[in-house]
Scaffold this active site. Sequence first.
Site, PDB file in Angstrom:
ATOM      1  N   GLU A   1      24.937  12.415 -37.280  1.00  0.00           N
ATOM      2  CA  GLU A   1      23.890  13.434 -37.410  1.00  0.00           C
ATOM      3  C   GLU A   1      23.861  14.325 -36.169  1.00  0.00           C
ATOM      4  OE1 GLU A   1      20.074  11.656 -38.052  1.00  0.00           O
ATOM      5  OE2 GLU A   1      19.118  13.549 -38.596  1.00  0.00           O
TER       6      GLU A   1
ATOM      7  N   ASP B   1      12.808  19.774 -35.659  1.00  0.00           N
ATOM      8  CA  ASP B   1      11.496  19.147 -35.839  1.00  0.00           C
ATOM      9  C   ASP B   1      10.767  18.775 -34.555  1.00  0.00           C
ATOM     10  OD1 ASP B   1      13.010  19.121 -38.133  1.00  0.00           O
ATOM     11  OD2 ASP B   1      12.386  17.130 -38.769  1.00  0.00           O
TER      12      ASP B   1
END
Length: 430
Positions: free
Chosen positions: A398, A168
């Site tokens: 993550e 992103d």
Amino acid sequence: MINVTDAARTILARNDRGGYTVPTDGLYPFQWNWDSAFVSMGFATFDIDRAYQELERFIQGQWNNGMFPHIIFHVPSDSYFPGPDVWQTDQCHSKKPLTSGITQPPVFGMALRFLYETVLATGRHDMLARTHTLFNAALRSHRWWLEARDPDKRGLVAILHPWESGSDNSPAWDEALVRVPTTTKTEICRQDTKHVNATMRPRNIDYQRFIHLVEVYRECQWDPIKQWSHAPFKIADVQMTAILARATADLIWMASQLNLSDALGELFTMHQLLINGLNSRWNQHIRGFVSLDLISGKDIEKPTQTCFIPLIALELDSYQRKFIQEEIERWCQGMVIGIPTTAPFSPDFESKRYWRGPVWAVINWLIADGLRKNQLKELATIIEGNTISVIERAGFCEYFDPITGEGLGGNTFSWTAAAYLVLRRRLTDD
Ligand code: GLC
């Protein structure tokens, strides 16, 4: 001592919401496109039925035009922004469940092959109908990719939103994103910074541009032709194209296993087009492959992980192999854990901020696959081993800070657990 394989399975079970898996509890409360594909491979290491189910729940969100959306909103939740009320895809896409209006990397086809290989290896004979259904969904989605995102037949598919890339906040999109206006009609209620420290996340100004893009495409009523002509952000992305090319090769393998000769010809044509497109993106200065900004016409010469992903689809020549090996080693020098998603010598490098330096287990998995495919097994094994060790030390985070090895972002991440299961098994099998 805790058995880490059991812990990884527990994460997947904990993030299971009834046949589909959320990336992590809280921060990401729905089913995400490429996360699910990786997760299904993790499940396949110990529960093939559940692995199939992951993909089956996912294709419930496939659009009539073939697109696989990036998020499937199976059940409502207010812990994520932007939700279905912002996307408003139901106006032009009547199917339930609700979804977002953009897509993500097509790992699905790679996952399907992985699952079907497991089926064949375990001698299951009752999975054929399920496999056919998934194959047909994948084929329709690949057709959508080429029609909607490569209408000029360059052999390179484009992203119209940074979120589609899966990376992103990568510096690769900075220059193109600056051209996107920051004006929005939607009130921006970020939820991510309630879960994760804001210094690790995209900045507010980036978020305004992300939402501006959503509004432009919503005004196009999510029509691919209109979107293509109105897009203020359009990048022929080598990471996306490489994943699509590799997934197409995997569908070719599937079609031959399933004796689907009609699909074979079409898939071969798609594959050749994508391979030619990718090969045209080698950049000697970067020593990797670079994306192309279709609006400015400029090459994106930013050293990000994207440059190495084409290894999963291409057979490199010996010079390219040597350059890429040297480059990956250079990026990892002095790091506790590689491969950083932005080169540490780049002015854009930030070791803790989203996609601007941190290490993602699934990216390492893809690059290691590409290294194995290109006879660089030794380096692949080092990367796989380091990925396993950092997860064992820091947990199923993550992502990881390459300088310190610290785990960051959400800390019970499904795809990190899946990466652990698959890479651990691979190293054991070697
Ligand atoms: C972030 C990542 C994206 C991922 C999603 C869910 O948006 O950038 O790649 O799919 O989180 O894990």
